[in-house]
Scaffold this motif. Structure first.
Motif, short mmCIF file in Angstrom:
data_model
loop_
_atom_site.label_atom_id
_atom_site.label_comp_id
_atom_site.label_asym_id
_atom_site.label_seq_id
_atom_site.Cartn_x
_atom_site.Cartn_y
_atom_site.Cartn_z
N GLU A 205 0.87 -1.21 0.02
CA GLU A 205 0.00 -0.07 0.06
C GLU A 205 0.98 1.27 -0.02
N ALA A 310 -1.74 6.04 2.00
CA ALA A 310 -1.36 4.60 2.59
C ALA A 310 -2.32 4.35 4.00
N ALA A 313 -5.81 3.56 2.61
CA ALA A 313 -6.06 2.12 2.23
C ALA A 313 -6.15 0.91 3.07
N LEU A 314 -5.21 1.17 4.31
CA LEU A 314 -5.12 0.20 5.12
C LEU A 314 -6.04 0.05 6.37
#
Length: 323
Positions: A205, A310, A313-314
């Motif tokens: 990611e 990032a 996305a996580l």
């Protein structure tokens, strides 16, 4: 409502305070030197992508998109931080804030090929475009209305990437990570796992967000240190068996290679499921990943916009079985 992401646009620098995501806040504030990586003019719209992956329009391009004179966009910039805010500036800032952003300046000044460029990030562009499309009263522009319908959301970003030929998912970004995989994928003894080979989701990611994964961004070290402390603090040897050591090696391109091989921990496979739950629940969503990104941004090793992408996305559980 999300906390605002602060885009502090000074000459050749960008600072962002990322939003609260799923109740977790990243306070990633710092500076990162920027350059123009790709640029061009298409149908009279000047655009490009900065070295951190930020898509932008130049001042004339934004003016053309909004159907106004270039001087009007310049006036927005010059009046942006005046103590007595003009109604137009206040309205644009309100639109920007509703998307979770605030900006000290609406543009970034970058010298490229001997010329000074005023680069307006796509989030700022959309806020100004929305103002002229919906909120400008008697000054609403039909051109702005048409373009806002076409470019709202992520479409402006996608358009800029497409027109200048920028691929944010280029396979070259994985080369340094693959070098480490080639050296270490069989390093741990049978029956054990190591954090390096279990960090792929996080690293992937980061790379997809545009991070340069190399000797300055080694997120598995951060994960490994926190997991090791968690393991000992909770006496997991007694639950899953004793951990062991294995020789970890860095590529010659990394300064860490001078002390190869690194004596690193590996853990019984019986604890792998527990590790994956910890990685998602404690490291990522518990704020440790955010703290790591904040530190990298403050040192200039990572662009704030990359940190934001990032962590976004996580933030949705992706590791381990669904619950």
């Amino acid at each position: 409502m999300k906390d605002p992401k602060e885009i502090n646009l000074k000459a050749n620098k960008i600072n962002i305070l990322a939003p609260k995501i799923a109740g977790k806040e990243i306070s990633a504030q710092g500076s990162f030197p920027l350059e123009i990586e790709r640029d061009g003019e298409f149908d009279g719209i000047g655009m490009g992508v900065l070295s951190d992956g930020t898509p932008y329009l130049n001042q004339r391009g934004l003016a053309a998109l909004c159907g106004v004179m270039n001087a009007h966009i310049g006036t927005i910039s010059s009046q942006w931080d005046e103590p007595d805010q003009k109604p137009r500036i206040a309205a644009i800032k309100k639109i920007l804030a509703s998307a979770g952003y605030s900006a000290a300046k609406p543009h970034i000044e970058i010298v490229h090929n001997g010329r000074l460029n005023f680069c307006y990030p796509s989030e700022v562009c959309l806020s100004i475009l929305e103002y002229y499309a919906i909120d400008a009263g008697a000054n609403i522009q039909e051109e702005a209305r048409k373009n806002f319908r076409l470019l709202a959301g992520s479409k402006l970003r996608e358009l800029i990437y497409s027109r200048v030929g920028y691929d944010p998912t280029s396979s070259k970004r994985f080369e340094k990570w693959h070098e480490r995989i080639a050296l270490n994928y069989q390093s741990a003894p049978r029956g054990f796992f190591h954090v390096f080979n279990e960090a792929h989701t996080v690293v992937y990611e980061l790379i997809m967000a545009g991070a340069d994964i190399g000797d300055k961004n080694v997120v598995d070290i951060s994960i490994g240190l926190h997991w090791s402390k968690y393991w000992t603090d909770n006496n997991l040897d007694s639950k899953f068996g004793y951990r062991s050591r294995y020789p970890h090696r860095y590529p010659a391109s990394h300064p860490q290679a001078l002390s190869n091989p690194q004596d690193s921990w590996c853990y019984p496979l019986a604890g792998l499921g527990h590790y994956r739950e910890w990685l998602q629940d404690v490291y990522i969503e518990g704020g440790k990943f955010g703290a790591y990104l904040k530190g990298k941004v403050s040192k200039g090793d990572l662009a704030p916009s990359i940190a934001e992408l990032a962590i976004g996305a996580l933030s949705v559980p992706q590791i381990g079985p669904s619950r």
